[in-house]
Design a protein around this motif. Structure first.
Motif, mmCIF file in Angstrom:
data_model
loop_
_atom_site.group_PDB
_atom_site.id
_atom_site.type_symbol
_atom_site.label_atom_id
_atom_site.label_comp_id
_atom_site.label_asym_id
_atom_site.label_seq_id
_atom_site.Cartn_x
_atom_site.Cartn_y
_atom_site.Cartn_z
ATOM 1 N N HIS A 127 43.732 41.993 48.704
ATOM 2 C CA HIS A 127 43.260 42.888 48.492
ATOM 3 C C HIS A 127 43.465 43.860 46.956
ATOM 4 C CE1 HIS A 127 42.181 43.662 52.731
ATOM 5 N NE2 HIS A 127 43.408 43.532 52.639
ATOM 6 N N PHE A 128 44.175 42.645 45.833
ATOM 7 C CA PHE A 128 44.452 42.860 44.952
ATOM 8 C C PHE A 128 44.282 42.204 43.756
ATOM 9 C CE2 PHE A 128 47.809 41.459 45.918
ATOM 10 C CZ PHE A 128 48.851 41.110 44.307
ATOM 11 N N PRO A 196 40.565 47.987 49.029
ATOM 12 C CA PRO A 196 40.357 48.052 50.704
ATOM 13 C C PRO A 196 39.669 47.595 51.243
ATOM 14 C CG PRO A 196 41.346 50.511 49.653
ATOM 15 C CD PRO A 196 40.845 48.871 48.124
ATOM 16 N N ALA A 197 38.148 47.978 51.008
ATOM 17 C CA ALA A 197 37.305 48.543 51.135
ATOM 18 C C ALA A 197 35.888 47.481 50.199
ATOM 19 C CB ALA A 197 36.332 49.604 52.427
ATOM 20 N N ASN A 198 34.710 47.216 51.170
ATOM 21 C CA ASN A 198 33.764 46.881 49.863
ATOM 22 C C ASN A 198 33.920 47.848 49.073
ATOM 23 O OD1 ASN A 198 33.867 44.096 51.030
ATOM 24 N ND2 ASN A 198 32.394 44.513 52.717
ATOM 25 N N TRP A 199 33.915 49.239 49.750
ATOM 26 C CA TRP A 199 33.133 49.948 49.010
ATOM 27 C C TRP A 199 33.744 50.909 48.311
ATOM 28 C CZ3 TRP A 199 35.318 54.900 50.260
ATOM 29 C CH2 TRP A 199 35.993 55.070 51.620
ATOM 30 N N VAL A 261 28.889 53.697 48.103
ATOM 31 C CA VAL A 261 28.420 53.413 49.508
ATOM 32 C C VAL A 261 26.856 53.586 49.894
ATOM 33 C CG1 VAL A 261 28.278 55.331 51.972
ATOM 34 C CG2 VAL A 261 30.638 55.229 49.836
ATOM 35 N N ASN A 262 26.107 52.617 50.416
ATOM 36 C CA ASN A 262 24.912 52.589 50.401
ATOM 37 C C ASN A 262 24.876 53.149 52.413
ATOM 38 O OD1 ASN A 262 24.074 51.140 48.316
ATOM 39 N ND2 ASN A 262 24.933 49.259 48.933
#
Length: 348
Positions: A127-128, A196-199, A261-262
Motif C-alpha cells: 500500500h505504499f 489504502p484504497a483506489n479512491w 470518487v466516481n
C-alpha cells in the motif's frame, strides 16, 4: 501423358496453396507481434468551456448585464514500467466576466498548476511507494482589484463620460493584485505515497524544499518577502517594494491528500488537500490549500461543474475595506457553471 500432366498441375496447386497458407500464418504472427508491443504510457486530455449570461431590461430591482466565459484543460501523461512510475498532470484555468457597470473585461479565473511524481514500488510494497514530487503553481497574467473611479471635472456622474475616457478612468483606478510569477510556488518533495484504497492517495514528504517567487516589486510586501541585504539597517530604505527580494526559499514538511470518487458514470468528485510547514520560519503556522471539484455529466458533451478553492497562508497579507486592515485572512473562491466538455483518452 494427360493423366500425368493433370497430376502435376494438381500437385503445383497444392504446393502453391500450402505456400500461401504459410505466408498468411507468418503475416498474422507478425501483425500479432506488432499489436502486443508494450506501451508504457497512458494519456488523457479533458477540455471544458463554460458560458454564462445575464440580461436585464427595465428591471426594477437593478443589476448588471453580464457575460461570463471560462475554459479549463486537464491533461495527464502517466508512465509505468516494471517497478518505476512517472505521473504528470497539467491543469489550466482561465476566465473573464464583463459587467455593464464596468466597461472593461475583468479576470474571473486564472490558474496554472503542474504536478509531476516519480516513484518506485515493487511487489513487497502493498500500500505504499517511494516517491519524489514536483509541483508548480502560478497564473497567466495580471489580476486587478477594480475601484470605482470618481467623475472627472466637468461631469456630474460617470454615465456622462464618453466611453473612451471612461475606460481610461477605470484602468487608472484599478489596483494590481497578481501576475505571472507574482506569486508563483514551486516545490520538490521527497517521501512516501500511501494508497489504502483506489479512491484515495496520501503523500507524506518530511523533506520538502520550495521557492516562493514574486516578480512584481509592488506586490512583494503582500507576500512577506525579505529585505535585500544591501538595504538592511539603512535609514533611507525605499518602501515601493524594490527593497524586497523577489524569491524566498522554504524548507519543511508537506502532506498531500488526493481523493477521486466516481459516484456513478455521470457524477465525479475530486479533491486535493495540501498542508505545508516551514521548518525555517514559524513551523507551527501551517499553509493550507484545499481544492474541490464536482462534475455532473448532463449529456454526452455537456456538464455542470462546481469548484471551490480555499487558501490560508500566514505569509499573505490582504487588505479589507470593512476593517481597514492589511493582515492574514482566509481566502475562498467558488464557481458554478454549465459548459461543454470533451475528453480524449488512450487505453493500454
Amino acid at each position: 501423358m494427360l493423366a500425368g500432366m493433370s497430376a502435376w498441375a494438381q500437385n503445383n496447386d497444392a504446393l502453391k496453396a500450402a505456400a500461401d497458407a504459410a505466408k498468411e500464418i507468418t503475416d498474422a504472427q507478425k501483425a500479432e507481434q506488432k499489436v502486443q508491443k508494450p506501451n508504457y504510457w497512458t494519456e488523457s486530455l479533458m477540455t471544458n468551456i463554460k458560458f454564462g449570461q445575464t440580461s436585464l431590461t427595465n428591471w426594477a430591482a437593478g443589476g448588471d448585464n453580464t457575460v461570463t466565459l471560462q475554459a479549463f484543460v486537464d491533461g495527464n501523461a502517466n508512465y509505468k514500467k516494471g517497478d518505476l512510475f512517472w505521473n504528470n498532470r497539467l491543469q489550466l484555468d482561465y476566465g473573464f466576466v464583463y459587467a455593464s457597470s464596468k466597461p472593461i473585461l475583468q479576470k474571473s479565473d486564472d490558474r496554472i498548476y503542474l504536478e509531476s511524481k516519480f516513484g518506485y514500488k515493487n511487489e513487497s510494497m502493498k500500500h505504499f511507494s517511494l516517491s519524489i514530487n514536483y509541483d508548480f503553481k502560478s497564473q497567466f497574467n495580471t489580476g486587478y482589484d477594480y475601484k470605482t473611479p470618481s467623475a472627472p471635472e466637468g461631469y456630474d456622474k460617470l454615465d456622462d463620460v464618453p466611453m473612451g475616457e471612461l475606460i481610461d478612468l477605470w484602468k487608472d483606478a484599478r489596483v494590481v493584485k497578481s501576475g505571472f510569477l507574482a506569486p508563483a510556488y514551486t516545490n520538490l518533495a521527497i517521501g512516501i505515497d500511501l494508497k489504502p484504497a483506489n479512491w484515495v492517495s496520501l503523500n507524506i514528504a518530511p523533506l520538502t524544499g520550495g521557492v516562493v517567487i514574486v516578480r512584481d516589486e509592488q506586490l512583494r510586501g503582500n507576500y512577506s518577502m525579505k529585505v535585500k541585504d544591501e538595504w538592511i539597517d539603512k535609514p533611507d530604505m525605499p518602501t515601493d517594494g524594490s527593497q524586497l527580494r523577489s524569491a524566498r526559499f522554504e524548507f519543511g514538511a508537506q502532506i498531500k491528500a488526493d481523493f477521486a470518487v466516481n459516484v456513478n458514470d455521470n457524477f465525479k468528485y475530486t479533491s486535493q488537500l495540501v498542508l505545508f510547514s516551514n521548518y525555517l520560519d514559524k513551523p507551527q503556522n501551517i499553509r493550507v490549500n484545499w481544492d474541490n471539484r464536482f462534475d455532473w455529466k448532463l449529456a454526452k458533451y455537456f456538464s455542470l461543474t462546481l469548484t471551490t478553492n480555499m487558501i490560508y497562508d500566514d505569509k499573505v497579507k490582504i487588505f479589507s475595506e470593512k476593517d481597514g486592515l492589511t493582515t492574514q485572512r482566509l481566502q475562498f473562491k467558488e464557481s458554478l457553471l454549465f459548459g461543454f466538455t470533451w475528453t480524449i483518452a488512450n487505453k493500454k
